[in-house]
Write an enzyme that holds these catalytic residues in place. Structure first.
Site, PDB file in Angstrom:
ATOM      1  N   HIS A   1      53.220  92.619   1.670  1.00 49.46           N
ATOM      2  CA  HIS A   1      52.214  91.565   1.681  1.00 49.46           C
ATOM      3  C   HIS A   1      52.870  90.257   1.247  1.00 49.46           C
ATOM      4  O   HIS A   1      53.814  90.257   0.465  1.00 49.46           O
ATOM      5  CB  HIS A   1      51.062  91.905   0.737  1.00 49.46           C
ATOM      6  CG  HIS A   1      50.159  92.983   1.259  1.00 49.46           C
ATOM      7  ND1 HIS A   1      48.924  93.239   0.725  1.00 49.46           N
ATOM      8  CD2 HIS A   1      50.327  93.856   2.283  1.00 49.46           C
ATOM      9  CE1 HIS A   1      48.357  94.232   1.400  1.00 49.46           C
ATOM     10  NE2 HIS A   1      49.183  94.642   2.337  1.00 49.46           N
TER      11      HIS A   1
ATOM     12  N   GLU B   1      51.912  87.868  -0.754  1.00 49.05           N
ATOM     13  CA  GLU B   1      51.885  87.532  -2.175  1.00 49.05           C
ATOM     14  C   GLU B   1      52.955  88.295  -2.948  1.00 49.05           C
ATOM     15  O   GLU B   1      53.645  87.739  -3.797  1.00 49.05           O
ATOM     16  CB  GLU B   1      50.506  87.839  -2.782  1.00 49.05           C
ATOM     17  CG  GLU B   1      49.358  87.127  -2.080  1.00 49.05           C
ATOM     18  CD  GLU B   1      48.727  88.005  -1.017  1.00 49.05           C
ATOM     19  OE1 GLU B   1      49.452  88.681  -0.280  1.00 49.05           O
ATOM     20  OE2 GLU B   1      47.482  87.995  -0.941  1.00 49.05           O
TER      21      GLU B   1
HETATM   22 ZN   LIG Z   1      48.196  92.491  -0.769  1.00 47.62          ZN
END
Ligand SMILES: [Zn+2]
Length: 123
Positions: A27, A29
């Site tokens: 992901h 982030e």
């Molecule tokens: Zn995530």
């Protein structure tokens, strides 16, 4: 999907994007957070700009992005889009972040700007 971590003084600390480095479940982030020293004192005043609301639960990793952000000490998140099917209290990233003491700012108009990092990386 892209995420950028910006210090209080405007310094970009790191950026990441989903599926980074050939990891199909990475992901944005977590990719960005992984590039910052966890001991960096600037994290406490930093803001995570994410084109998508940080996830609150996931099957592929032990910790969701919302938890990773809190654990990193970041207390401000600006996101362009909130997943419409995750408005169940406590099950969404915004709820998790808010419960953890973080401020979440939803900026729909940010979506275009949030795409900038990706465009920059591909160009
Ligand atoms: Zn995530």
């Amino acid at each position: 999907m892209g995420a950028v971590i910006v210090a209080a003084d405007g310094t970009e600390l790191a950026r990441g994007h989903s599926r980074e480095a050939g990891d199909p479940v990475a992901h944005a982030e977590e990719a960005a957070l992984a590039k910052v020293d966890p001991a960096d004192p600037r994290l406490a005043g930093a803001t995570v700009y994410s084109s998508l609301e940080p996830c609150a639960r996931r099957a592929s990793r032990p910790l969701p992005c919302a938890r990773l952000i809190l654990d990193a000490g970041v207390r401000r998140v600006v996101t362009a889009w909130r997943e419409p099917d995750t408005f169940v209290e406590g099950a969404d990233g915004t709820g998790l972040l808010t419960a953890g003491g973080a401020e979440v700012v939803l900026v729909p108009e940010f979506e275009a700007a949030a795409r900038e990092p990706n465009r920059h990386l591909s160009g």
